[in-house]
Design an enzyme around this catalytic site. Sequence first.
Site, mmCIF file in Angstrom:
data_model
loop_
_atom_site.group_PDB
_atom_site.id
_atom_site.type_symbol
_atom_site.label_atom_id
_atom_site.label_comp_id
_atom_site.label_asym_id
_atom_site.label_seq_id
_atom_site.Cartn_x
_atom_site.Cartn_y
_atom_site.Cartn_z
ATOM 1 N N TYR A 72 -0.565 -33.427 -20.257
ATOM 2 C CA TYR A 72 -0.796 -34.280 -19.489
ATOM 3 C C TYR A 72 0.280 -35.529 -19.846
ATOM 4 C CZ TYR A 72 -2.760 -36.054 -15.113
ATOM 5 O OH TYR A 72 -2.700 -36.691 -14.045
ATOM 6 N N PHE A 124 20.371 -39.447 4.523
ATOM 7 C CA PHE A 124 19.919 -37.869 4.798
ATOM 8 C C PHE A 124 18.673 -38.312 5.478
ATOM 9 C CE2 PHE A 124 18.053 -35.037 2.806
ATOM 10 C CZ PHE A 124 18.802 -33.983 3.230
ATOM 11 N N ASP A 125 18.245 -37.390 6.425
ATOM 12 C CA ASP A 125 17.192 -37.062 7.357
ATOM 13 C C ASP A 125 15.906 -37.049 6.755
ATOM 14 O OD1 ASP A 125 18.819 -34.849 7.183
ATOM 15 O OD2 ASP A 125 18.005 -33.117 7.609
ATOM 16 N N ASP A 215 20.872 -43.558 -3.018
ATOM 17 C CA ASP A 215 19.990 -42.819 -2.906
ATOM 18 C C ASP A 215 21.476 -41.738 -3.710
ATOM 19 O OD1 ASP A 215 19.580 -39.640 -1.731
ATOM 20 O OD2 ASP A 215 19.560 -40.097 -0.196
ATOM 21 N N ALA A 217 21.339 -38.345 -4.615
ATOM 22 C CA ALA A 217 21.231 -37.057 -5.177
ATOM 23 C C ALA A 217 22.881 -36.488 -5.821
ATOM 24 C CB ALA A 217 20.877 -35.920 -3.554
ATOM 25 N N LYS A 258 20.251 -31.555 -6.849
ATOM 26 C CA LYS A 258 21.887 -31.096 -6.375
ATOM 27 C C LYS A 258 22.230 -31.886 -7.548
ATOM 28 C CE LYS A 258 20.449 -31.874 -2.553
ATOM 29 N NZ LYS A 258 19.281 -33.308 -1.346
ATOM 30 N N HIS A 450 14.845 -26.483 14.194
ATOM 31 C CA HIS A 450 15.640 -24.815 13.485
ATOM 32 C C HIS A 450 14.967 -24.492 12.670
ATOM 33 C CE1 HIS A 450 15.531 -28.703 11.247
ATOM 34 N NE2 HIS A 450 15.972 -28.285 10.492
HETATM 35 C C1 LIG Z 1 18.671 -32.998 -1.106
HETATM 36 C C2 LIG Z 1 18.771 -35.387 -0.658
HETATM 37 C C3 LIG Z 1 17.300 -35.724 -0.681
HETATM 38 C C4 LIG Z 1 15.700 -35.202 -0.343
HETATM 39 O O1 LIG Z 1 15.711 -34.735 -1.460
HETATM 40 P P1 LIG Z 1 14.331 -33.110 -1.990
HETATM 41 O O2 LIG Z 1 14.355 -33.215 -3.048
HETATM 42 O O3 LIG Z 1 15.324 -31.668 -0.415
HETATM 43 O O4 LIG Z 1 13.293 -33.527 -1.719
HETATM 44 C C5 LIG Z 1 17.681 -36.957 -0.414
HETATM 45 N N1 LIG Z 1 18.626 -37.464 0.098
HETATM 46 C C6 LIG Z 1 20.394 -36.864 0.197
HETATM 47 C C7 LIG Z 1 21.465 -37.155 0.101
HETATM 48 C C8 LIG Z 1 20.411 -35.566 -0.430
HETATM 49 O O5 LIG Z 1 21.074 -34.351 -0.420
#
Ligand SMILES: *Cc1c(COP(=O)(O)O)cnc(C)c1O
Length: 458
Positions: A72, A124-125, A215, A217, A258, A450
């Site tokens: 843990y 990103f969304d 960010d 990713a 990613k 969607h």
């Molecule tokens: C995928 C992504 C996120 C969110 O990550 P999740 O693992 O899907 O929650 C944030 N920013 C970017 C640029 C992404 O491609």
Amino acid sequence: MTLPYAEPYRIKMVEPIYQSTKEERQKWIKEAEYNLFNLKSDQVYIDLLTDSGTGAMSDKQWAEVMLGDESYAGSRSFQKLDKAVKDITRYNYFIPTHQGRAAENVLFSAMVKEGDIIPGNSHFDTTKGHIEFRKGKAIDCTIDEAFDTDIYHPFKGNIDLVKLETVFKENDISTIPFIIITVTCNTAGGQPVSMENIKAVSRMCKSYGVPVLFDAARYAENCYFIKEREEEYRTKEIIDIAREMYSYGDGMTMSSKKDGLVNMGGIIALNDESIYRTAITFNIMYEGFITYGGMSGRDMGALAVGLYEALEYDYLASRITQVQYLGEKMAEFGVPVQKPIGGHAVYLDANKFVPTIPKEEYRAQALAIELYIVAGIRGVEIGTVLADRDPITRENRYPALELVRLAIPRRTYTHNHMEYVAAALKTIFDSRDQAKSGYRITWEAPIMRHFTAQFEKV
Ligand SMILES: *Cc1c(COP(=O)(O)O)cnc(C)c1O
């Protein structure tokens, strides 16, 4: 003679994928109410819905799965990951989370409050969602070139310094807790940000006292583009480019699904001790104890290895070359694709592909369905269905671009699969004049329609 590119790995385990018939697919997509999200994965031959969490792990990553320490607190797997994250980012603090949006949720809980303004390059969304959920505002400062698919610019993810400075000057600076640089810029089509731009943005932010967050990713893919397209970085190692990039910022959030080369996981890394202390309390509330944050030990071990593999030049060259190859092959066939091709996906321009379908009948959705029926390939609509209705008038919003995104999972499909995808699109493109009608929505959710909307043929 220059030799063609080939994958820097061979295959040790295979996962059979079913090649269905056109008749089967016509039946299945109808049963799925013509929404590709409703298909079962067995009904898909080549799945290009997303590159998130869909990649293949290496033998070394699987070995780490077996070595996973599920204690843990303070597990060995956590220690490996902690060491890897700090070694690559050189930030002082690391917090694990279960995925990228969870990292945003935890860090923004500590940093964003009502009325705050967060500039960036096409957030990103989920990032925007987590800002707006806290009644903050995300302001897009991406360069104008990003919004014209025909212009070639090597770094369409760049931030416009004039736009950024305007935001700094027109607002009370204390309402800007940080800015976000998304590398690569997903929303703009996986377009990279140059080191020159990152440096300039960082300098400006310092002079205003505003922290810079990444960010991250797809940061490894971004570093590859920097190496390929910025003269000064040609001979530098990718990991050193990454370290330099992080040195211009104060912290990062990352979806490990990613460039972590794993199926699940997220990362927060930062330098500020007081923010770290506030964030760990939220991590314990939302994710789990600070040495696992929603990840199992084996997942953290695999991620520690994946982070380094994603920075290997040969891996990145093959990854990006595969995506570029698919895009260029389609362009050669005359299929309208967004240019330049980004790092992780190829985008089809449905307005140019099927202008014969009325825009009220969801061109991009119709094209994505046709691609599935003809070849069993699943892409995703990024057009009117995704753009949803205006919250006040409830009218459909028609975005400037109607796209179908074909995202390529990492280390998963071969060169032949790309040939197959390109050939399928050529077949559809050659008979595009026959496409006269699209789809109408028979049911939709009040927001985020969607994912679950149902359609019928017009
Ligand atoms: C995928 C992504 C996120 C969110 O990550 P999740 O693992 O899907 O929650 C944030 N920013 C970017 C640029 C992404 O491609």
